[in-house]
Design a protein around this motif. Structure first.
Motif, PDB file in Angstrom:
ATOM      1  N   ARG A 121      13.095 -11.607   6.085  1.00  8.65           N
ATOM      2  CA  ARG A 121      13.314 -10.376   5.306  1.00  8.65           C
ATOM      3  C   ARG A 121      11.991  -9.658   5.064  1.00  8.65           C
ATOM      4  O   ARG A 121      11.908  -8.430   5.119  1.00  8.65           O
ATOM      5  CB  ARG A 121      13.988 -10.705   3.977  1.00  8.65           C
ATOM      6  CG  ARG A 121      15.474 -11.020   4.148  1.00  8.65           C
ATOM      7  CD  ARG A 121      16.109 -11.373   2.840  1.00  8.65           C
ATOM      8  NE  ARG A 121      15.967 -10.315   1.845  1.00  8.65           N
ATOM      9  CZ  ARG A 121      16.340 -10.433   0.587  1.00  8.65           C
ATOM     10  NH1 ARG A 121      16.884 -11.551   0.165  1.00  8.65           N
ATOM     11  NH2 ARG A 121      16.178  -9.439  -0.262  1.00  8.65           N
ATOM     12  N   ASP A 138      12.990  -6.245   4.870  1.00  5.80           N
ATOM     13  CA  ASP A 138      14.386  -6.384   4.460  1.00  5.80           C
ATOM     14  C   ASP A 138      15.332  -5.667   5.440  1.00  5.80           C
ATOM     15  O   ASP A 138      16.282  -4.996   5.058  1.00  5.80           O
ATOM     16  CB  ASP A 138      14.618  -5.879   3.028  1.00  5.80           C
ATOM     17  CG  ASP A 138      15.535  -6.823   2.264  1.00  5.80           C
ATOM     18  OD1 ASP A 138      16.128  -7.712   2.901  1.00  5.80           O
ATOM     19  OD2 ASP A 138      15.658  -6.674   1.044  1.00  5.80           O
ATOM     20  N   PHE A 139      15.024  -5.845   6.700  1.00  5.64           N
ATOM     21  CA  PHE A 139      15.835  -5.327   7.806  1.00  5.64           C
ATOM     22  C   PHE A 139      15.845  -3.803   7.882  1.00  5.64           C
ATOM     23  O   PHE A 139      16.723  -3.222   8.496  1.00  5.64           O
ATOM     24  CB  PHE A 139      17.253  -5.917   7.806  1.00  5.64           C
ATOM     25  CG  PHE A 139      17.264  -7.364   8.185  1.00  5.64           C
ATOM     26  CD1 PHE A 139      17.181  -7.742   9.507  1.00  5.64           C
ATOM     27  CD2 PHE A 139      17.297  -8.354   7.224  1.00  5.64           C
ATOM     28  CE1 PHE A 139      17.141  -9.083   9.876  1.00  5.64           C
ATOM     29  CE2 PHE A 139      17.265  -9.700   7.576  1.00  5.64           C
ATOM     30  CZ  PHE A 139      17.194 -10.061   8.910  1.00  5.64           C
ATOM     31  N   ARG A 140      14.825  -3.182   7.276  1.00  2.14           N
ATOM     32  CA  ARG A 140      14.649  -1.746   7.576  1.00  2.14           C
ATOM     33  C   ARG A 140      14.273  -1.622   9.042  1.00  2.14           C
ATOM     34  O   ARG A 140      14.597  -0.646   9.688  1.00  2.14           O
ATOM     35  CB  ARG A 140      13.553  -1.136   6.696  1.00  2.14           C
ATOM     36  CG  ARG A 140      14.049  -0.716   5.332  1.00  2.14           C
ATOM     37  CD  ARG A 140      13.046   0.151   4.636  1.00  2.14           C
ATOM     38  NE  ARG A 140      13.175   1.540   5.065  1.00  2.14           N
ATOM     39  CZ  ARG A 140      12.822   2.575   4.327  1.00  2.14           C
ATOM     40  NH1 ARG A 140      12.331   2.383   3.138  1.00  2.14           N
ATOM     41  NH2 ARG A 140      12.970   3.795   4.765  1.00  2.14           N
ATOM     42  N   GLU A 159      21.173  -8.092  -0.088  1.00  2.00           N
ATOM     43  CA  GLU A 159      20.378  -7.057  -0.737  1.00  2.00           C
ATOM     44  C   GLU A 159      19.915  -5.961   0.226  1.00  2.00           C
ATOM     45  O   GLU A 159      19.976  -4.774  -0.085  1.00  2.00           O
ATOM     46  CB  GLU A 159      19.177  -7.729  -1.395  1.00  2.00           C
ATOM     47  CG  GLU A 159      18.541  -6.897  -2.485  1.00  2.00           C
ATOM     48  CD  GLU A 159      17.290  -7.573  -3.018  1.00  2.00           C
ATOM     49  OE1 GLU A 159      17.253  -8.807  -3.088  1.00  2.00           O
ATOM     50  OE2 GLU A 159      16.339  -6.837  -3.341  1.00  2.00           O
ATOM     51  N   GLY A 160      19.489  -6.381   1.416  1.00  2.00           N
ATOM     52  CA  GLY A 160      18.995  -5.413   2.393  1.00  2.00           C
ATOM     53  C   GLY A 160      20.066  -4.386   2.763  1.00  2.00           C
ATOM     54  O   GLY A 160      19.785  -3.197   2.935  1.00  2.00           O
ATOM     55  N   GLU A 161      21.291  -4.857   2.885  1.00  2.85           N
ATOM     56  CA  GLU A 161      22.397  -3.961   3.248  1.00  2.85           C
ATOM     57  C   GLU A 161      22.767  -3.054   2.073  1.00  2.85           C
ATOM     58  O   GLU A 161      23.173  -1.909   2.261  1.00  2.85           O
ATOM     59  CB  GLU A 161      23.607  -4.772   3.710  1.00  2.85           C
ATOM     60  CG  GLU A 161      23.359  -5.552   4.991  1.00  2.85           C
ATOM     61  CD  GLU A 161      22.828  -4.679   6.122  1.00  2.85           C
ATOM     62  OE1 GLU A 161      23.451  -3.644   6.424  1.00  2.85           O
ATOM     63  OE2 GLU A 161      21.776  -5.018   6.687  1.00  2.85           O
ATOM     64  N   ARG A 217      20.050  -0.413   1.992  1.00  2.00           N
ATOM     65  CA  ARG A 217      20.228   0.563   3.067  1.00  2.00           C
ATOM     66  C   ARG A 217      21.247   1.621   2.665  1.00  2.00           C
ATOM     67  O   ARG A 217      21.048   2.817   2.803  1.00  2.00           O
ATOM     68  CB  ARG A 217      20.727  -0.174   4.324  1.00  2.00           C
ATOM     69  CG  ARG A 217      20.713   0.654   5.604  1.00  2.00           C
ATOM     70  CD  ARG A 217      21.454  -0.035   6.749  1.00  2.00           C
ATOM     71  NE  ARG A 217      21.146  -1.437   6.951  1.00  2.00           N
ATOM     72  CZ  ARG A 217      20.025  -1.899   7.495  1.00  2.00           C
ATOM     73  NH1 ARG A 217      19.123  -1.057   7.893  1.00  2.00           N
ATOM     74  NH2 ARG A 217      19.838  -3.192   7.642  1.00  2.00           N
ATOM     75  N   ARG A 273      20.076   3.915  -0.080  1.00  2.00           N
ATOM     76  CA  ARG A 273      19.182   4.926   0.482  1.00  2.00           C
ATOM     77  C   ARG A 273      20.003   6.063   1.094  1.00  2.00           C
ATOM     78  O   ARG A 273      19.722   7.231   0.877  1.00  2.00           O
ATOM     79  CB  ARG A 273      18.301   4.257   1.538  1.00  2.00           C
ATOM     80  CG  ARG A 273      17.062   5.013   1.905  1.00  2.00           C
ATOM     81  CD  ARG A 273      16.061   4.155   2.661  1.00  2.00           C
ATOM     82  NE  ARG A 273      16.612   3.507   3.842  1.00  2.00           N
ATOM     83  CZ  ARG A 273      16.617   2.213   4.036  1.00  2.00           C
ATOM     84  NH1 ARG A 273      16.117   1.397   3.132  1.00  2.00           N
ATOM     85  NH2 ARG A 273      17.117   1.690   5.144  1.00  2.00           N
TER      86      ARG A 273
END
Lengths: 326, 423
Positions: free
Chosen positions: A66, A71-73, B401-403, B406, B409
């Motif tokens: 991550r 974080d997978f941006r 969390e990352g999803e 995203r 955003r």
């Protein structure tokens, strides 16, 4: 009865059989429409438990990944950390990312879903009554299936280049499953393949890959033999490193700092000043280290790091040896 | 085929509820688009370079700095090179990652001096890899000269970095002072304001100075297709390089060929072309409005192919258009698990009308939808400021969390939706 009627009777009977076989299936089995790996976990609790402990399950949630992927941006990382079913792609070609259930990482469907919506298995006598309609797909066990992700850093190519035999004994298994999915026994005495995918995050797997030995003679002789990993050590991610270090002790009890003797690692692309020092399958690395005056003992250790900047405390000690002056 | 098999097939076909089988658009055939374009433009991009030419230019550049008669001779020899040939040699040189000599960095100012438009794609890629600050300034300046603002951010970063050398910061300011549009700046404060506005403008519209540019030259088209060719690579780095470059080019230069590439017979070329369009965000929609290109209409036929459908929705979302939202509503209902997720995400990024918000309200509790899809719909309903019951914690836990970030955003970016700003 006139012989001319026989074909008509046979045709009628055949037609009836066809109709019956279509309209009345032999047994009512509800076929499951497979959409998500969550559906698998219910019936395959034992396998699910193994998988949940694996780094496949951890592929998306791993804090190190991550961090590296913001974080997978960096969405390119998703292809292997939340892949679509590998069987939807040509053998040996890479996978692409899926849109849902990304948190499940390399999930059940990533390996087991076929293009026709069946569930692939390596079992040659799949259970025809299971709602997920398992189907034998030999390709599932082939290295090409793993290559979709694990050959980005040439692990499968390294495996191919490894000799099949070492010292006259079989060395390279017939596929990746041989070492990474050994046979497992589950509740009810059922046999299957271990889905915890033991590899570099497992001490036993690391120790079965390489052996560290040291010998105190005129010099300190160090040897690391890759006798168990039929690919380079370390492999896959370029960030992985194995450091061999020593620490001398003097008679008065004082000792030196840990002195790194060698780093086994495939450097990042922009580290152009470094060489690839990973140890290929079947090969042995040797080094002779001069013994400092007054040394009475030496500690030797092999630390495995998931990234080259990882502290000694966070690294994984694969071997720790201690030798005394003979 | 036996009679029985025929019966079974017919019955199966009539009973199977395919993904949108009733009203799926007609399939368009995949064609070797990339191959055809590479053949069309073969030999029309930058000229090829051999090792001898590269060595010659290295030596000439070194000698030209000596001054005196030798220096003048070397300079004259460099002048004798055509701009195209010299640029090609200099690009090869700066791309050599094993050359860490300071001399290599001197290639950048010369590249700026002799720049031709077709260096744009490969020069843009240097922004990804070049670490030297002065070199980054030269790259940004050359890009600005070519009408590309992708280097503005690098200039701002250098000016912001209090640890960077004062000489380097002055260089960055000099580049800005010499840039059209910055002439009116009276002091640093003025330059800073103009720079921030230019960066915002670039990131949103991919325009710098004039909103439209003249059609790209054949040589630039050839180099753009050479970059698109990297999308078919099996190792990911060339793919990532191409996405980096293509998503930073002006829409006029990269979107039309990317749209073409979405019909390529290679799954990797079409998927990554779609992905690049998705990464560009609403700038695609702005380009579409500016050029009336019919972006959504061009992508809609691809929805007939189940294999690319989720990715098509990702790209459609960049249009921010009500037509894309209409398609998303349709496929939210009839799409499979993956498609419905992409459709929900597309709806979050494109919803305009009451019907779109109503579709989000109606579907957000549907259990057959993925947790990600439900999260997107929830965020969309939330954006209407109406009171919404929170999602069940189980669903929340299933969206990493990352999803979530995203989608948050995307939700925040709704304020910049292209159609919104026009209404």
């Amino acid at each position: 009865m006139k012989p001319i009627l026989w074909p008509a009777i046979l045709l009628a009977l055949g037609g009836t059989w066809v109709l019956f076989s279509i309209l009345i299936p032999p047994e009512e089995i509800e076929t499951l429409q497979i959409a998500s790996s969550r559906q698998c976990l219910e019936c395959h609790a034992d396998v699910a438990k193994e998988w949940e402990e694996s780094h496949h399950a951890f592929a998306y949630k791993n804090p190190e990944v991550r961090k590296l992927s913001q974080d997978f941006r960096n969405e390119e990382c998703l292809a292997c950390h939340a892949p679509r079913p590998v069987l939807l792609f040509e053998p040996g070609t890479r996978v692409l990312a899926r849109n849902a259930d990304r948190g499940m990482g390399v999930d059940c469907l990533a390996c087991h879903l076929t293009e026709s919506g069946n569930v692939a298995t390596t079992n040659t006598t799949p259970n025809s009554k299971a709602p997920c309609k398992p189907k034998t797909v030999p390709r599932l066990a082939e290295p090409e299936s793993c290559a979709a992700c694990h050959n980005q850093h040439k692990t499968v190519d390294q495996w191919r280049a490894t000799p099949p035999k070492l010292n006259g004994k079989p060395f390279r298994g017939e596929n990746c499953l041989h070492c990474h999915m050994p046979q497992a026994w589950r509740s009810g005495g059922r046999k299957g393949s271990d889905h915890s995918f033991r590899a570099s995050h497992d001490l036993e797997a690391l120790q079965s890959a390489v052996t560290l030995s040291a010998n105190w003679e005129v010099t300190l002789s160090l040897t690391l033999q890759n006798h168990g990993a039929a690919h380079n050590f370390p492999t896959d991610e370029r960030s992985r490193a194995a450091d061999l270090a020593i620490r001398w002790s003097q008679e008065d009890g004082s000792h030196t700092d840990w002195l790194r003797q060698y780093r086994f690692r495939d450097p990042y692309r922009d580290e152009t000043e470094l060489q690839n020092t990973t140890l290929p399958g079947g090969e042995t690395w040797n080094s002779e280290v001069p013994i400092p005056e007054g040394a009475v003992s030496v500690q030797v250790r092999l630390l495995y790091r998931t990234n080259p900047f990882q502290s000694d405390e966070d690294a994984f000690p694969v071997y720790e040896l201690e030798l005394k002056r003979p | 085929m036996t009679l029985r098999a025929t019966f079974i097939c017919l019955l199966a076909l009539s009973c199977t509820k395919g993904e949108g089988s009733s009203s799926a658009p007609e399939k368009t055939a995949w064609t070797p688009v990339l191959q055809a374009r590479l053949e069309q433009f073969q030999g029309q991009g930058l000229p090829p370079v051999d090792e001898g030419e590269l060595q010659n230019v290295r030596e000439l550049l070194e000698s030209s700095r000596l001054g005196g008669r030798l220096g003048k001779m070397a300079q004259r020899s460099l002048d004798d090179f055509s701009n195209e040939k010299l640029c090609s040699i200099l690009l090869d040189w700066v791309e050599d990652r094993f050359d860490n000599s300071p001399l290599r960095l001197r290639a950048y100012p010369l590249l700026r001096e002799r720049a031709v438009p077709e260096i744009l794609p490969r020069l843009l890629l240097r922004l990804k890899y070049e670490k030297d600050l002065s070199a980054n300034i030269a790259i940004a300046a050359t890009l600005l000269q070519l009408g590309n603002g992708a280097g503005l951010q690098a200039l701002q970063n250098i000016l912001l970095d209090s640890t960077s050398d004062e000489r380097v910061r002055t260089q960055a300011l000099l580049v800005l002072d010499a840039t059209p549009g910055f002439e009116s700046a009276k002091d640093f404060e003025d330059s800073w304001q103009l720079l921030s506005a230019a960066i915002m403008n670039w990131s949103r519209f991919r325009t710098f100075g004039k909103p439209t540019v003249s059609p790209p030259s054949v040589a630039l088209q050839a180099e753009t297709w050479n970059m698109i060719a990297r999308l078919q690579s099996q190792p990911l780095r060339p793919v990532d390089d191409a996405r980096f470059v293509l998503s930073r080019m002006r829409g006029e230069l990269s979107i039309p060929p990317l749209l073409e590439a979405t019909r390529d017979s290679s799954i990797y070329v079409r998927e990554h072309a779609l992905q690049t369009l998705a990464w560009m965000g609403y700038t695609v929609g702005e380009w579409d409005l500016r050029t009336n290109a019919g972006f959504v209409q061009k992508l809609t036929p691809l929805l007939a192919h189940a294999v690319v459908r989720p990715r098509v929705f990702e790209a459609l979302a960049s249009s921010g258009s009500p037509e894309a939202a209409n398609l998303a509503v349709e496929w939210l209902q009839k799409g499979n698990y993956q498609t419905a997720t992409a459709a929900a995400d597309c709806l979050l990024r494109c919803a305009h009308s009451l019907e779109h918000f109503q579709a989000a309200r109606d579907n957000r509790s549907q259990e057959h939808l993925s947790p990600e899809a439900r999260w997107s719909l929830y965020l969309l309903v939330m954006s209407t400021t109406e009171k919404v019951a929170p999602l069940p914690s189980l669903i929340l836990e299933q969206v990493p969390e990352g999803e979530r970030t995203r989608r948050s955003r995307w939700s925040a970016l709704r304020a910049q939706m292209p159609m919104h700003s026009r209404r």
